[in-house]
Design a protein around this motif. Structure first.
Motif, PDB file in Angstrom:
ATOM      1  N   GLU A  82      38.207   0.195 146.485  1.00 25.76           N
ATOM      2  CA  GLU A  82      39.366   1.074 146.663  1.00 25.76           C
ATOM      3  C   GLU A  82      38.990   2.360 147.383  1.00 25.76           C
ATOM      4  OE1 GLU A  82      41.331   1.400 142.888  1.00 25.76           O
ATOM      5  OE2 GLU A  82      41.700  -0.756 142.819  1.00 25.76           O
ATOM      6  N   ARG A  83      37.769   2.833 147.160  1.00 24.49           N
ATOM      7  CA  ARG A  83      37.306   4.042 147.846  1.00 24.49           C
ATOM      8  C   ARG A  83      37.245   3.826 149.363  1.00 24.49           C
ATOM      9  NH1 ARG A  83      31.896   5.063 146.030  1.00 24.49           N
ATOM     10  NH2 ARG A  83      32.840   4.733 144.007  1.00 24.49           N
ATOM     11  N   THR A  84      36.974   2.590 149.774  1.00 28.65           N
ATOM     12  CA  THR A  84      36.905   2.294 151.206  1.00 28.65           C
ATOM     13  C   THR A  84      38.255   1.849 151.771  1.00 28.65           C
ATOM     14  OG1 THR A  84      36.215   0.009 150.813  1.00 28.65           O
ATOM     15  CG2 THR A  84      34.465   1.651 151.102  1.00 28.65           C
ATOM     16  N   GLY A  85      39.282   1.831 150.912  1.00 31.03           N
ATOM     17  CA  GLY A  85      40.610   1.465 151.382  1.00 31.03           C
ATOM     18  C   GLY A  85      40.890  -0.025 151.385  1.00 31.03           C
ATOM     19  N   ALA A  86      40.021  -0.810 150.772  1.00 30.17           N
ATOM     20  CA  ALA A  86      40.196  -2.265 150.739  1.00 30.17           C
ATOM     21  C   ALA A  86      41.001  -2.653 149.504  1.00 30.17           C
ATOM     22  CB  ALA A  86      38.835  -2.953 150.745  1.00 30.17           C
ATOM     23  N   TYR A  87      42.254  -2.196 149.457  1.00 29.08           N
ATOM     24  CA  TYR A  87      43.091  -2.407 148.279  1.00 29.08           C
ATOM     25  C   TYR A  87      43.439  -3.874 148.062  1.00 29.08           C
ATOM     26  CZ  TYR A  87      43.532   2.606 148.856  1.00 29.08           C
ATOM     27  OH  TYR A  87      43.242   3.929 149.009  1.00 29.08           O
ATOM     28  N   HIS A  88      43.743  -4.579 149.138  1.00 31.10           N
ATOM     29  CA  HIS A  88      44.090  -5.998 149.022  1.00 31.10           C
ATOM     30  C   HIS A  88      42.882  -6.808 148.559  1.00 31.10           C
ATOM     31  CE1 HIS A  88      48.075  -5.495 150.618  1.00 31.10           C
ATOM     32  NE2 HIS A  88      47.583  -4.828 151.659  1.00 31.10           N
ATOM     33  N   LEU A  89      41.718  -6.489 149.102  1.00 33.31           N
ATOM     34  CA  LEU A  89      40.502  -7.181 148.690  1.00 33.31           C
ATOM     35  C   LEU A  89      40.187  -6.875 147.224  1.00 33.31           C
ATOM     36  CD1 LEU A  89      38.094  -8.961 149.323  1.00 33.31           C
ATOM     37  CD2 LEU A  89      36.910  -6.925 150.211  1.00 33.31           C
ATOM     38  N   SER A  90      40.399  -5.642 146.818  1.00 35.25           N
ATOM     39  CA  SER A  90      40.173  -5.261 145.423  1.00 35.25           C
ATOM     40  C   SER A  90      41.074  -6.080 144.496  1.00 35.25           C
ATOM     41  CB  SER A  90      40.428  -3.769 145.231  1.00 35.25           C
ATOM     42  OG  SER A  90      40.273  -3.407 143.886  1.00 35.25           O
ATOM     43  N   ARG A  91      42.330  -6.222 144.865  1.00 31.70           N
ATOM     44  CA  ARG A  91      43.278  -7.001 144.060  1.00 31.70           C
ATOM     45  C   ARG A  91      42.888  -8.476 144.022  1.00 31.70           C
ATOM     46  NH1 ARG A  91      45.984  -6.715 139.691  1.00 31.70           N
ATOM     47  NH2 ARG A  91      47.368  -8.475 139.596  1.00 31.70           N
ATOM     48  N   TYR A  92      42.470  -9.008 145.166  1.00 30.49           N
ATOM     49  CA  TYR A  92      42.042 -10.406 145.243  1.00 30.49           C
ATOM     50  C   TYR A  92      40.825 -10.648 144.342  1.00 30.49           C
ATOM     51  CZ  TYR A  92      39.925 -14.640 147.125  1.00 30.49           C
ATOM     52  OH  TYR A  92      39.359 -15.880 147.244  1.00 30.49           O
ATOM     53  N   VAL A  93      39.855  -9.764 144.417  1.00 31.04           N
ATOM     54  CA  VAL A  93      38.644  -9.894 143.601  1.00 31.04           C
ATOM     55  C   VAL A  93      38.992  -9.800 142.113  1.00 31.04           C
ATOM     56  CG1 VAL A  93      36.483  -8.716 142.992  1.00 31.04           C
ATOM     57  CG2 VAL A  93      37.035  -9.133 145.382  1.00 31.04           C
ATOM     58  N   THR A  94      39.870  -8.868 141.769  1.00 30.96           N
ATOM     59  CA  THR A  94      40.299  -8.722 140.378  1.00 30.96           C
ATOM     60  C   THR A  94      40.968 -10.002 139.881  1.00 30.96           C
ATOM     61  OG1 THR A  94      40.570  -6.333 140.636  1.00 30.96           O
ATOM     62  CG2 THR A  94      41.757  -7.368 138.817  1.00 30.96           C
ATOM     63  N   ASP A  95      41.813 -10.586 140.710  1.00 34.11           N
ATOM     64  CA  ASP A  95      42.480 -11.839 140.337  1.00 34.11           C
ATOM     65  C   ASP A  95      41.479 -12.976 140.163  1.00 34.11           C
ATOM     66  OD1 ASP A  95      44.919 -10.554 140.360  1.00 34.11           O
ATOM     67  OD2 ASP A  95      45.495 -11.304 142.350  1.00 34.11           O
ATOM     68  N   ARG A  96      40.491 -13.057 141.046  1.00 35.33           N
ATOM     69  CA  ARG A  96      39.459 -14.102 140.938  1.00 35.33           C
ATOM     70  C   ARG A  96      38.654 -13.951 139.660  1.00 35.33           C
ATOM     71  NH1 ARG A  96      36.744 -16.337 145.472  1.00 35.33           N
ATOM     72  NH2 ARG A  96      35.625 -17.397 143.823  1.00 35.33           N
ATOM     73  N   ILE A  97      38.300 -12.717 139.326  1.00 37.01           N
ATOM     74  CA  ILE A  97      37.522 -12.473 138.111  1.00 37.01           C
ATOM     75  C   ILE A  97      38.354 -12.792 136.879  1.00 37.01           C
ATOM     76  CG2 ILE A  97      36.421 -10.662 136.726  1.00 37.01           C
ATOM     77  CD1 ILE A  97      35.539  -9.396 139.437  1.00 37.01           C
ATOM     78  N   LYS A  98      39.626 -12.431 136.909  1.00 36.14           N
ATOM     79  CA  LYS A  98      40.522 -12.734 135.783  1.00 36.14           C
ATOM     80  C   LYS A  98      40.615 -14.246 135.581  1.00 36.14           C
ATOM     81  CE  LYS A  98      45.225 -12.123 134.121  1.00 36.14           C
ATOM     82  NZ  LYS A  98      46.573 -11.707 134.457  1.00 36.14           N
ATOM     83  N   ALA A  99      40.778 -14.985 136.666  1.00 39.54           N
ATOM     84  CA  ALA A  99      40.860 -16.441 136.575  1.00 39.54           C
ATOM     85  C   ALA A  99      39.558 -17.027 136.027  1.00 39.54           C
ATOM     86  CB  ALA A  99      41.176 -17.034 137.946  1.00 39.54           C
ATOM     87  N   LEU A 100      38.446 -16.474 136.442  1.00 35.38           N
ATOM     88  CA  LEU A 100      37.150 -16.948 135.952  1.00 35.38           C
ATOM     89  C   LEU A 100      37.016 -16.683 134.453  1.00 35.38           C
ATOM     90  CD1 LEU A 100      34.379 -18.147 136.556  1.00 35.38           C
ATOM     91  CD2 LEU A 100      33.592 -15.835 137.075  1.00 35.38           C
TER      92      LEU A 100
END
Length: 106
Positions: A82-100
């Motif tokens: 999020e600090r680098t502005g990669a908000y969509h990637l942050s959300r995608y990674v969060t979703d992947r971790i949640k699914a895992l």
């Protein structure tokens, strides 16, 4: 070398010095993976997934501690993205971790 790399190396050297002097207590598990050439974000994600999978194979109490360690790394990863502005990637990674964590992403 980027500023972060310089700071990270300085922190590592300080930690090693503190460890030699007995100021740091040894950790209970194996060190996190550091694969040269991979970004820190990619390493963090790999470590998070490894810890989540490992927690399933451990006794309940140890597994809970391992999950807490994974959560700490997830916070670091999200903050970096999020600090680098990669908000969509942050959300995608969060979703992947949640699914895992829920066992849906094997």
């Amino acid at each position: 070398m980027r500023a972060f790399d310089i700071m990270a190396e300085a922190k590592m050297r300080q930690w090693e010095q503190d460890k030699k002097e007995g100021k740091v207590k040894p950790s209970g598990g194996p060190p996190l993976s550091v694969e040269s050439g991979d970004s820190l974000e990619k390493q963090l994600f790999a470590d998070i997934t490894r810890l989540i999978r490992r927690s399933r194979q451990e006794p309940l109490r140890t597994g809970e501690e391992t999950l807490r360690e994974a959560e700490k790394l997830q916070v670091q990863l999200s903050a970096r993205l999020e600090r680098t502005g990669a908000y969509h990637l942050s959300r995608y990674v969060t979703d992947r971790i949640k699914a895992l964590r829920e066992g849906k992403d094997e």
